[in-house]
Design a protein around this motif. Structure first.
Motif, PDB file in Angstrom:
ATOM      1  N   PHE A 156       0.824  -1.203   0.000  1.00 41.88           N
ATOM      2  CA  PHE A 156       0.000   0.000   0.000  1.00 41.88           C
ATOM      3  C   PHE A 156       0.867   1.265   0.000  1.00 41.88           C
ATOM      4  O   PHE A 156       0.587   2.217  -0.739  1.00 41.88           O
ATOM      5  N   ARG A 159       2.433   1.594  -3.430  1.00 43.11           N
ATOM      6  CA  ARG A 159       1.443   1.887  -4.474  1.00 43.11           C
ATOM      7  C   ARG A 159       0.821   3.277  -4.323  1.00 43.11           C
ATOM      8  O   ARG A 159       0.569   3.956  -5.326  1.00 43.11           O
ATOM      9  N   ARG A 160       0.584   3.722  -3.083  1.00 45.87           N
ATOM     10  CA  ARG A 160      -0.157   4.976  -2.866  1.00 45.87           C
ATOM     11  C   ARG A 160       0.736   6.156  -2.474  1.00 45.87           C
ATOM     12  O   ARG A 160       0.333   7.307  -2.644  1.00 45.87           O
ATOM     13  N   PRO A 164       2.569   6.732  -6.650  1.00 43.54           N
ATOM     14  CA  PRO A 164       1.107   6.836  -6.743  1.00 43.54           C
ATOM     15  C   PRO A 164       0.572   6.801  -8.168  1.00 43.54           C
ATOM     16  O   PRO A 164      -0.615   6.521  -8.369  1.00 43.54           O
ATOM     17  N   LEU A 302      -4.190  10.897   1.715  1.00 40.55           N
ATOM     18  CA  LEU A 302      -5.104  10.459   0.655  1.00 40.55           C
ATOM     19  C   LEU A 302      -6.423  11.215   0.691  1.00 40.55           C
ATOM     20  O   LEU A 302      -7.377  10.822   0.019  1.00 40.55           O
ATOM     21  N   ASP A 381      -7.146  -3.007  -4.866  1.00 40.70           N
ATOM     22  CA  ASP A 381      -6.993  -1.749  -5.608  1.00 40.70           C
ATOM     23  C   ASP A 381      -8.297  -1.254  -6.202  1.00 40.70           C
ATOM     24  O   ASP A 381      -8.537  -0.039  -6.266  1.00 40.70           O
ATOM     25  N   ASP A 385      -9.383   2.455  -5.096  1.00 43.88           N
ATOM     26  CA  ASP A 385      -9.507   3.505  -6.125  1.00 43.88           C
ATOM     27  C   ASP A 385     -10.891   4.146  -6.085  1.00 43.88           C
ATOM     28  O   ASP A 385     -11.024   5.377  -6.083  1.00 43.88           O
ATOM     29  N   LEU A 388     -11.491   6.134  -2.643  1.00 44.15           N
ATOM     30  CA  LEU A 388     -10.801   7.419  -2.516  1.00 44.15           C
ATOM     31  C   LEU A 388     -11.436   8.492  -3.396  1.00 44.15           C
ATOM     32  O   LEU A 388     -11.524   9.658  -3.007  1.00 44.15           O
TER      33      LEU A 388
END
Length: 511
Positions: A156, A159-160, A164, A302, A381, A385, A388
């Protein structure tokens, strides 16, 4: 040569003796201005010192019949000074239909706008079954987190936070962010406490750009014994400059403190702004020159308001080369509206720190079923996605409700780029430009509008009249009610002398 205050006094005396009234008056005004300016500077320095000095650990005396020890006494102060007012909101909450005159908490930085989305994801039958049917959930494991959860958080973060904009496979992600550098704990507050406790010593100073999150002081002091020292800035929204850090550093040293830490919050609480990468990088470089640790709290990372935002995690800013002296924290509390779950993470490449944390974290570990459920969500994911994006839209809608009403009231505020709050300037409404005046306005808002805000003094704001307004703890419908009440109250304050504001003159605010 330089002209001293004594020289000015001598000139005034000579002018009076020569009956030059005009010159004497001019010089008297100059001397008064100089003296008043000096007095204001000294008063502000003393106020800052007094605030920080109360956190310095010294031997404490307690009554002979005390029922707790000195450490228990130290823990009696609430983590936030406006806690009692918040309890009114819990006891008598506003409801648009059943209790439209109830209290509204705009002082709590929680995102309740997304609670049902997170709940639905956790309540999937396969998620719950997997978490509670695994025999490992019922056994001891590493108190840094079970391996699967640490791997999921590492993915995480890669990836974020680190990449990103780049789709990564789990294998690719773990090549960049090692699960061995990830630890889970019961929220950021516990992990912050441990970070200060392990890396520092009692009475070490922590520099924090002000204004800052009110509970930081409790997080670092009540157990770890570290001392918060505010960094006052000419432009807080831009972040600290090296000169401003220097001044705070020297002030802390002058009080006999060893300056050990810099604590940054990015995106910033309470300002709602995003520090640019050069601010983060310059602050870390400044701290490294002085052999200090930099802690970066990215708990709102985020919750940006725009898709094309300018937030960059410290992982990305530093190209994931944090060394032993940079540590990043994040939690589910804000971005996933789940502060009640008590799940946070610290990412550090200081392996000695992590080894110590593994021993201490027995007191603040996360239950294994919750680790399993969280791990499954963070690597989903498709869900993350969609979640968020929906969260961003809901936050922006509530933010717009706030700022449109503030603009209608002609009340200044700092435009927010991220987070779940807006920083508002109510200084024009104060009966006097002091923190006593701020407290009176705060009481007026609570008593007559039934709204609880976060006052600036509790966030070490140096300008009286600044308040943090949290807009995601209530529904948009309740928020509209609160903003309408606030608008009515502002109108009353502008029309009526503050001393004449009472039950009679303010009776219509709640209707």
């Amino acid at each position: 040569g330089a002209c001293t205050d004594a020289d000015v006094v001598d000139t005034i005396v000579a002018a009076i003796m020569e009956r030059d009234d005009k010159l004497a008056l001019t010089l008297s005004l100059i001397l008064f201005s100089v003296t008043a300016g000096w007095f204001r500077r000294r008063q502000k320095q003393n106020e800052i010192a007094v605030v920080s000095n109360k956190f310095i650990r010294r031997s404490r005396t307690i009554p002979d019949d005390a029922t707790v020890g000195s450490r228990g006494y130290a823990a009696l102060s609430p983590p936030i000074p406006y806690l009692k007012s918040f309890y009114k909101c819990l006891e008598d909450p506003c409801d648009p239909i059943n209790n439209p005159r109830g209290y509204v908490a705009l002082c709590v930085a929680e995102n309740k706008l997304v609670t049902e989305m997170v709940a639905q994801r956790f309540l999937r039958p396969d998620t719950v079954a997997a978490a509670f049917s695994d025999p490992a959930s019922y056994s001891y494991n590493s108190f840094l987190g079970v391996p699967a959860a640490r791997q999921a958080v590492a993915y995480f973060l890669a990836r974020r936070f680190l990449f990103p904009d780049v789709p990564l496979t789990p294998e690719q992600a773990l090549q960049h962010v090692s699960p061995a550098h990830v630890a889970l704990g019961s929220g950021c507050a516990a992990l912050l406490n441990y970070t200060f406790f392990i890396l520092g010593e009692e009475n070490d100073a922590v520099l924090i750009p002000a204004p800052y999150y009110a509970a930081f002081e409790n997080d670092m002091n009540v157990i770890a014994g570290c001392v918060p020292c505010s960094v006052q800035m000419a432009n807080p929204a831009m972040g600290p400059t090296e000169n401003e850090l220097d001044i705070a550093y020297i002030q802390a040293q002058s009080r006999g403190l060893r300056v050990k830490f810099v604590l940054l919050t990015n995106p910033n609480n309470p300002l709602g702004v995003i520090y640019r990468p050069e601010v983060i990088k310059n602050t870390i470089r400044w701290a490294r020159k002085r052999h200090m640790h930099t802690i970066v709290d990215e708990i709102y990372a985020l919750s940006t308001h725009k898709v094309d935002h300018e937030f960059q995690s410290v992982l990305r800013v530093m190209d994931n080369k944090l060394g032993d002296d940079v540590h990043m924290l994040w939690a589910l509390s804000k971005d996933f509206g789940s502060s009640g779950l008590r799940i946070g993470t610290v990412y550090s490449q200081n392996e000695t720190f992590l080894e110590a944390l593994g021993n201490l974290n027995i007191f603040s570990g996360v239950s294994h079923p919750m680790q399993a459920m969280t791990a499954e969500m963070l690597i989903d994911d498709t869900f993350v996605d969609a979640f968020l994006e929906e969260s961003r839209q809901r936050l922006c809608h509530s933010y717009e409700i706030c700022v449109l009403k503030l603009e209608e009231m002609v009340i200044p505020f700092i435009p927010a780029e991220a987070g779940i709050f807006v920083y508002v300037d109510f200084s024009s409404l104060l009966p006097e430009r002091t923190f006593e005046g701020e407290a009176r306005l705060c009481s007026l808002i609570t008593d007559y509008a039934h709204i609880v805000l976060t006052p600036g003094e509790s966030q070490r704001e140096r300008t009286p009249g600044m308040f943090r307004l949290c807009y995601a703890w209530v529904s948009p419908q309740v928020l509209e009610i609160a903003m309408e009440r606030l608008s009515k109250l502002v109108g009353k304050i502008r029309k009526i002398d503050f001393e004449d504001l009472n039950d009679l003159s303010l009776s219509s605010v709640l209707y």
